[in-house]
Design an enzyme around this catalytic site. Structure first.
Site, PDB file in Angstrom:
ATOM      1  N   CYS A 265       0.807  -1.225   0.000  1.00  0.00           N
ATOM      2  CA  CYS A 265       0.000   0.000   0.000  1.00  0.00           C
ATOM      3  C   CYS A 265       0.839   1.274   0.000  1.00  0.00           C
ATOM      4  CB  CYS A 265      -0.950   0.022   1.194  1.00  0.00           C
ATOM      5  SG  CYS A 265      -0.135   0.274   2.783  1.00  0.00           S
TER       6      CYS A 265
ATOM      7  N   CYS B 217      -8.181  12.019   4.371  1.00  0.00           N
ATOM      8  CA  CYS B 217      -7.990  11.454   5.720  1.00  0.00           C
ATOM      9  C   CYS B 217      -6.550  11.599   6.158  1.00  0.00           C
ATOM     10  CB  CYS B 217      -8.446   9.998   5.776  1.00  0.00           C
ATOM     11  SG  CYS B 217      -7.213   8.778   5.287  1.00  0.00           S
TER      12      CYS B 217
ATOM     13  N   CYS C 112      -2.528   8.025   4.173  1.00  0.00           N
ATOM     14  CA  CYS C 112      -1.597   7.599   3.123  1.00  0.00           C
ATOM     15  C   CYS C 112      -0.568   8.678   2.795  1.00  0.00           C
ATOM     16  CB  CYS C 112      -2.353   7.229   1.849  1.00  0.00           C
ATOM     17  SG  CYS C 112      -2.945   8.669   0.908  1.00  0.00           S
TER      18      CYS C 112
ATOM     19  N   CYS D 211      -4.296   5.209  -2.223  1.00  0.00           N
ATOM     20  CA  CYS D 211      -5.090   6.226  -1.522  1.00  0.00           C
ATOM     21  C   CYS D 211      -6.551   5.870  -1.735  1.00  0.00           C
ATOM     22  CB  CYS D 211      -4.796   7.615  -2.077  1.00  0.00           C
ATOM     23  SG  CYS D 211      -5.882   8.900  -1.415  1.00  0.00           S
TER      24      CYS D 211
ATOM     25  N   THR E 130      11.558  -9.037   0.603  1.00  0.00           N
ATOM     26  CA  THR E 130      10.228  -8.888   0.016  1.00  0.00           C
ATOM     27  C   THR E 130       9.563 -10.227  -0.267  1.00  0.00           C
ATOM     28  OG1 THR E 130      11.195  -8.756  -2.199  1.00  0.00           O
ATOM     29  CG2 THR E 130      10.808  -6.680  -1.036  1.00  0.00           C
TER      30      THR E 130
ATOM     31  N   SER F 191      15.715  -8.110  -4.784  1.00  0.00           N
ATOM     32  CA  SER F 191      16.922  -8.347  -5.573  1.00  0.00           C
ATOM     33  C   SER F 191      16.620  -9.273  -6.738  1.00  0.00           C
ATOM     34  CB  SER F 191      18.012  -8.969  -4.701  1.00  0.00           C
ATOM     35  OG  SER F 191      17.627 -10.275  -4.286  1.00  0.00           O
TER      36      SER F 191
ATOM     37  N   ALA G   5     -12.974   5.790   6.686  1.00  0.00           N
ATOM     38  CA  ALA G   5     -14.022   4.978   7.338  1.00  0.00           C
ATOM     39  C   ALA G   5     -15.012   4.422   6.325  1.00  0.00           C
ATOM     40  CB  ALA G   5     -14.745   5.805   8.395  1.00  0.00           C
TER      41      ALA G   5
ATOM     42  N   VAL H  88     -22.932  15.025   7.456  1.00  0.00           N
ATOM     43  CA  VAL H  88     -22.150  15.407   8.635  1.00  0.00           C
ATOM     44  C   VAL H  88     -21.952  16.920   8.695  1.00  0.00           C
ATOM     45  CG1 VAL H  88     -20.058  14.965   9.959  1.00  0.00           C
ATOM     46  CG2 VAL H  88     -20.963  13.198   8.442  1.00  0.00           C
TER      47      VAL H  88
ATOM     48  N   GLU I  39     -21.233  10.839  -0.719  1.00  0.00           N
ATOM     49  CA  GLU I  39     -21.543   9.513  -1.264  1.00  0.00           C
ATOM     50  C   GLU I  39     -21.954   9.504  -2.723  1.00  0.00           C
ATOM     51  OE1 GLU I  39     -23.763   7.097   2.107  1.00  0.00           O
ATOM     52  OE2 GLU I  39     -24.532   9.143   1.966  1.00  0.00           O
TER      53      GLU I  39
END
Length: 1332
Positions: free
Chosen positions: A48, A113, A116, A148, A267, A352, A800, A1085, A1264
């Protein structure tokens, strides 16, 4: 042996450590030991980019310093000897200076947020340390490994592009035209249409000055130049780490420890040890051994050291290709092609070449090419040197062809290709970059005499079996054949006969993989044929025309973004921030790593860690549970079971922990509490549970229907006379569509810290949640305490999207129980895999419809049934069904409509709310119906959409009046801005001349109702304090999870109190200051809390009016002092009771919503019919936002939601096994959109402001609605697929299913290759996965 000392630097400061545990990774060390918490945990597997740091090393051989990005979660601390690590804190801070990267990302509105963001900053910073003026392609490569979930990447790319060279040209002439010249499909736009408003001023950016960067520590340079005397050894509780510094030491260590892996970048071994339970008591990690970094160009080939990173290999190959004649570089070019899409920049810089070869993963991108090219491995040991071929026997780990236990891989020699020799590589993945291949292949053919007769042929496939497979027999039988289409047909037949993929093969996608075997073979045939034609046009005809479009993969091209937003009212005061593009007020802290999230909080004295034990069965009785071994491990304090919780284990219709049976894989069974996170997780693995499977096992919607397994009763809405309308309809059709679920994939996993206060049984909870009040109530109930002794605090949430409510409360209740029981703080941070397994996500849906319509496409009757897969408990499923039914008609007036919804009870983790709350599913079902009606009528879907669209003032199917003039305006504006008619014609022209690549164009409208369905759910409160210095402290009930609600609330205070935003501070949300607050979600909100904040400010102003009127030119400091002197309160509570709303489900009528957000989106894509790949060429979005409070934040919500919706509809595919286990538990398996998926052109337009007296300054909530517009990409893909099917003489319509992944695209584009693959008889095998 005496333990070694570890020396390295972090942010310019020396770090010295003795007794380092080899199992310690850099990420937890930074946070716990150095208190550098800016580097974030996102997945733990390097997938990520949230934990990106920059590592700098001095290369003794070249005398150069190498700066590269790395994943701290996979970087062993022991591997950093002599390295300099730079974290986001070392780049810049608010206390020192901001680095231009940090400033530009923040001011370009590239954070939401913010979780990231430090990783994004570090990836860009590392790029600029090596390339101060990068190309756009380098920028995209640098960010390919960073995910993200909020922004949609566009503002981050915009920030990065300010550092790029002025020319953003793709450097290619696809279709003979430069990307900067061709427009879209040859449709040029007027110059004025390509301009965009500014959301920030680039002229104000601090210029990049490379001379001001941290220098590489001279001490480390001196250390690197000295030849170390002996190997370094670090010994931990379980693992010994040996770092040899000479080849002799390496061979000696391997001889003494023949079973020990040789680790360079960790890795491969790292994820195996972490996620697959592999354990290595000894690890050998060479350090600075020059023979492992050799780069040697010989007469016959290129020799590369096994210790070179893949990024270094990529650079070397690029240089060598430029130096050598083309005929010698076939293999090198094929490897370069694979390297460009292999993992992200961080992993390529860590992994590698030797590690990649030796890991021999079944989906390795390089090994098939290396083997096809007959490469040679150099493998010394103390017994002597050997050379072994890198071939199919080595790749299958045949003992006779493998390294001996005491040998190490030193280097690999890649032979140069010869004249008349051709090498190609292909891969297909779920995402274009940073994704494991589903199938890959390396192919080589040699025409010894140049006569088109095959002298040598080698084909190796990855991803088709437990190891890489060579089609040996097929290749042998084809030697001596002429390179013709007849040979191709025979080759396909032979390959399919030899490379068998069983129907139950792990990984699934069996028919897709079989098709790719021959699709790639066809592309190889074409590429070789084209090369032959270029070399000898007299003998070999050109492929221009018939097959040209099948020759190459899709090109990503140049990126462009424009937007037309709203400007602030010309009449408002200059200092009034409403309507202005104010930067997210935590934006700078996001980019510097100073923003504190739950797991960044300092350790509390004697703090404990909690880890959960989850069920491995989907439906089973618990016969016994043995905790003894787990309890005996060091550091383990306790294990909490349902028995400990007693009657507090139950709330509502759920339980906190399983009692006598489990209902899904991932069901919480018990919780281990230990002194450290590592100890808790190790102990959790030792809990032994004996199960007895129960019947029935219900996983899918179809199985739930079969067993009549539903929650509650059905929900139903009906309007008009459906039966009569069907009788009079001119045409009737029936259809269905299945839509898969979606993972929230918030970047910050579920996180909580419970801290007992030490008296009166008080406890403080610090939780990453959208609903502190609910957390407070559930915890109080579990602890049998009054609510006033439990306080929940939330400063910010790292994403969220609806996923941090119900399950978060369960996790927090168990954590709090453990904390209060032991009177010690307890922290619980879920790993990504645990989070995805436990928490559920968006509901999978099955939609069935029967539609009656006229020949002009007008729908006269619609009967629709929705089935949602709710999982094992009800959670939010009933409300999701209800909202799906209320919003299902989208933008259309269906005069006679019946719709029913069911929540299916299955043995999956409970699904819950996710951005859009049922509408992205129900709206898609309706749009699929529209598309099918259009096909039946011989009309375009856009024509049918227009015929059925709401017009003027109408009533919805639940009886609410709706005014839709803005809907029509969005539709017409989008059509005009997108030049839809011109591009429709251009797409048709392109498709007529391109058999193997097709373009599609689609436009969808949007009507998104906003509201929570009841007055009580809409109430909100705020608290405003004015201090005597005139500063203001604001608290409200909303949660900051990236949408910028705190920024908007401070804008409200600034306007109402007429003070600068800098005078207002907001610390976070707490049940201690604003009790009984509702959940933050549903796009309301800012609406609700803003009205409460406004009310508090107006209360204060009214109270202070006499003072202000006496001193109208005074300052807030003077007014506050005067009020204090007169004993006037400087604190005010604001309250909003909620929008008027009601819904009577018995009658099917009501007024559940306050207003509607309207919009439209037009998307154009191009698909590769051979592989199923698609690229997003362009998207135009028009939105009705009312009057925007903050256009920059609102744009971010629209773009971020659109990209998230695009992922939902095209790439995000949850995979479950036939026993109910979730396979896709991290970014390695589950693919959210990445930078490479963003449309090459993205244009967003806001309609001019409109008035709504009931909302906050006439604004509209946009959190949304944009998700649904992502389906414009799905329907554009389907338009392209339909074009391919029509050209092949197939029916244009085919049952849609979602997400429309490369597999589904490829298999829908039926051709001779899909027809030639073998098919398995249904029921003759157990498939690897099931569609839930």
């Amino acid at each position: 042996m005496e333990p070694s000392t570890l020396y390295f630097y972090v942010n310019g400061r020396r770090v010295t450590e003795k007794n380092v545990d080899p199992e310690t990774m850099l990420l937890p060390y930074l946070g716990r030991n150095l208190r550098l918490t800016g580097t974030k945990y996102g997945c733990g597997g390097g997938g990520c980019g949230a934990c990106t740091v920059m590592v700098s090393r001095y290369d003794r051989g070249t005398g150069q310093i190498r700066h590269y990005p790395a994943c701290a979660c996979l970087t062993p601390l022991c591997s950093l000897h002599g390295a300099a690590v730079t974290t986001v804190e070392g780049v810049g801070s608010t206390r020192t200076r901001l680095h231009p990267v940090q400033e530009r990302i923040a001011k370009s509105h590239g954070t939401q947020c913010g979780f990231c963001t430090p990783g994004m900053v570090m990836s860009l910073y590392a790029l600029l340390r090596s390339h101060p003026q990068p190309s756009e392609e380098q920028l995209l490569e640098a960010l390919a490994g960073n995910l993200c979930r909020c922004t949609g990447y566009r503002p981050i790319l915009d920030a990065g592009k300010t550092f790029c060279k002025t020319s953003g040209c793709c450097q290619s002439k696809e279709n003979g035209v430069c990307c900067l010249d061709q427009g879209v499909n040859g449709v040029q736009e007027a110059e004025g249409e390509q301009t965009s408003q500014e959301l920030c001023s680039e002229e104000e950016f601090v210029p990049l000055d490379p001379t001001q960067e941290l220098i590489f520590p001279p001490e480390l340079m001196i250390l690197a130049q000295k030849q170390p005397q002996k190997s370094r050894v670090f010994t931990g509780d379980r693992v010994t780490w040996i770092s040899p510094v000479t080849l002799k030491d390496l061979l000696e260590a391997k001889a003494k420890n023949p079973r020990a892996p040789v680790v360079m970048g960790n890795t491969s071994v790292g994820p195996e040890m972490k996620f697959k339970g592999v354990f290595h008591p000894v690890i050998i990690s060479p350090d600075g051994i020059e023979e492992l970094s050799v780069i040697k160009q010989g007469n016959e080939g290129l020799t590369l050291g096994a210790g070179l990173s893949l990024a270094q290999v990529q650079d070397v190959l690029a240089d060598v290709v430029q130096q050598l004649p083309e005929e010698k570089t076939q293999t090198l070019c094929a490897l370069l092609k694979q390297l460009r899409t292999l993992a992200g920049s961080q992993i390529r810089n860590m992994a590698s070449l030797g590690g990649h070869i030796m890991s021999r993963h079944l989906d390795s991108d390089l090994n098939p090419v290396l083997a096809a090219a007959s490469c040679t491995l150099h493998v010394p040991s103390q017994e002597g040197d050997r050379q072994i071929p890198l071939d199919e026997h080595f790749l299958s780990r045949s003992p006779s062809a493998d390294l001996r236990p005491q040998e190490v891989l030193l280097s690999v020699t890649i032979p140069y290709s010869r004249k008349w020799e051709f090498v190609s590589a292909f891969r297909q993945a779920q995402r274009k970059r940073s994704a494991r291949a589903i199938v890959n292949v390396g192919m080589r053919v040699f025409f010894g005499a140049g006569d088109g007769v095959i002298s040598e042929l080698c084909i190796l496939y990855g991803g088709v079996g437990p190891a890489i497979v060579c089609a040996t027999d097929a290749c042998r039988k084809l030697v001596g054949r002429h390179w013709t289409e007849e040979m191709l047909d025979e080759a396909c037949r032979l390959v399919l006969g030899e490379v068998a993929i069983p129907g139950a093969a792990p990984g699934g996608r069996v028919e897709f993989r079989r098709t790719l075997l021959v699709s790639f073979l066809f592309r190889f045939y074409l590429q070789v044929s084209q090369s032959l034609s270029r070399m000898d046009p007299g003998r070999y005809p050109s492929l221009v025309g018939k097959y040209e479009s099948a020759l190459e993969d899709l090109c990503l091209g140049h990126h462009q973004r424009t937007f037309e937003l709203q400007s602030a009212d010309a009449k408002q005061l200059p200092q009034d921030p409403i309507g202005r593009p104010i930067m997210h007020l935590s934006g700078i802290k996001h980019t510097t790593g100073e923003a504190i999230y739950c797991d960044d909080m300092p350790l509390v004295d004697r703090e404990l860690s909690l880890a959960f034990v989850t069920s491995s069965r989907a439906h089973a009785a618990i016969l016994s549970m043995d905790l003894s071994e787990a309890l005996s491990l060091p550091g383990v304090v306790d294990i909490v079971t349902a028995e400990h919780l007693g009657d507090a284990n139950s709330f509502a219709k759920e339980t906190l922990l399983a009692t006598d049976k489990v209902l899904c894989v991932g069901h919480l069974v018990c919780a281990v509490i230990a002194d450290s996170e590592v100890q808790a997780k190790r102990a959790a693995e030792k809990v032994k549970i004996v199960y007895q499977d129960l019947e029935p096992l219900i996983l899918t919607i179809e199985e739930a229907i079969q067993h009549d397994s539903f929650f509650e009763t059905e929900r139903k809405l009906e309007s008009g006379d459906v039966a009569e309308a069907f009788r009079t309809a001119e045409q009737v059709l029936e259809g269905s569509i299945h839509m898969g679920g979606q993972e929230h994939f918030y970047m910050e996993t579920q996180s909580m810290l419970a801290v007992p206060k030490g008296e009166d049984q008080e406890i403080d909870l610090y939780v990453s949640t959208q609903f502190p009040t609910y957390i407070q109530e559930i915890v109080a109930s579990t602890l049998k305490l009054p609510v006033n002794k439990v306080m929940c605090h939330v400063r910010r949430v790292g994403g969220a999207f609806g996923g941090k409510v119900g399950k978060t409360a369960i996790l927090a209740a168990i954590t709090a129980f453990a904390a209060l029981k032991h009177c010690r703080a307890v922290r619980c941070i879920l790993e990504r895999g645990e989070d995805m397994l436990i928490t559920g996500g968006r509901h999978p849906y099955l939609g069935k419809y029967k539609v009656g319509f006229r020949n002009n496409g007008q729908v006269v009757a619609l009967d629709m049934e929705h089935y949602s897969n709710a999982g094992s408990t009800l959670d939010e499923s009933l409300m999701v069904v209800e909202m799906g039914l209320l919003k299902m008609e989208n933008a259309y007036k269906f005069p006679n409509l019946r719709c029913r919804g069911h929540a299916c009870k299955t043995n999956l983790p409970s699904n819950t709310a996710l951005r859009g709350f049922g509408f992205p599913q129900s709206g898609l079902i309706t749009e699929a119906c529209i598309v099918e009606v259009a096909a039946r009528c011989g009309l375009s879907p856009e024509e049918v959409r227009e015929v059925n669209m709401y017009r003027g003032t109408e009533q919805t199917h639940y009886g609410q009046e709706i005014h839709t003039q803005r809907l029509a305006q969005c539709w017409s504006e989008c059509k005009a801005k997108a030049t839809f008619s011109l591009r429709r014609a251009a797409v048709d022209r392109f498709n007529a001349g391109s058999p193997w690549k097709k373009r599609g164009l689609a436009m969808v409208p949007l009507k998104f109702p906003v509201g929570l369905g009841s007055v009580a759910m809409g109430q909100a409160a705020a608290l405003v304090h004015v201090y005597l210095d005139g500063s203001v402290l604001l608290t409200h009930g909303g949660i900051e999870m990236g949408q910028g609600v705190h920024t908007k609330m401070i804008q409200v205070v600034s306007r109402e109190l007429k003070m600068p935003m800098a005078n207002v501070h907001l610390r976070g949300t707490s049940t201690e200051t604003v009790p009984n607050a509702n959940v933050s979600g549903g796009s309301v909100v800012a609406d609700l809390n803003g009205l409460a904040v406004k009310d508090a400010c107006q209360t204060l102003l009214k109270r202070l009016e006499p003072i202000i009127s006496k001193n109208p030119k005074g300052t807030w400091k003077e007014w506050a002092q005067a009020a204090f002197d007169q004993s006037i309160s400087l604190s005010a509570i604001g309250y909003f009771r909620g929008y008027d709303a009601d819904m009577d489900w018995e009658k099917g009528k009501g007024h559940p919503f306050e207003y509607f957000v309207y919009g439209a989106a037009c998307s154009e894509v191009e698909i590769d019919c051979l592989t199923g790949n698609h690229k997003n060429i362009r998207t135009d979005i028009v939105m009705d936002v009312g009057r925007s409070i903050n256009p920059a934040l609102d744009l971010g919500q629209v773009e971020g939601a659109f990209i998230q919706g695009m992922g939902l509809y095209t790439s995000e595919e949850l995979k479950y096994g036939p026993q109910g286990a979730l396979y896709t538990r991290g970014p390695d398996q589950y693919k959210i959109p990445a930078v490479c998926d963003v449309p090459a052109e993205l244009h967003v337009f806001f309609l001019p402001p409109s008035k709504n007296s009931n909302t906050l300054y006439s604004s509209k909530g946009l959190g949304e609605s944009g998700v649904f517009l992502g389906c414009s990409v799905l329907f554009a893909i389907w338009d392209a697929v339909s074009a391919a099917r029509r050209e092949r003489g197939l029916p244009g319509t085919l049952a849609l299913s979602c997400p429309l992944t490369p597999e589904k695209i490829r298999m829908a584009c039926e051709d001779r290759f899909t027809k030639m693959i073998p098919r398995d008889t249904p029921g003759s095998y157990v498939p690897w996965d099931v569609v839930v």
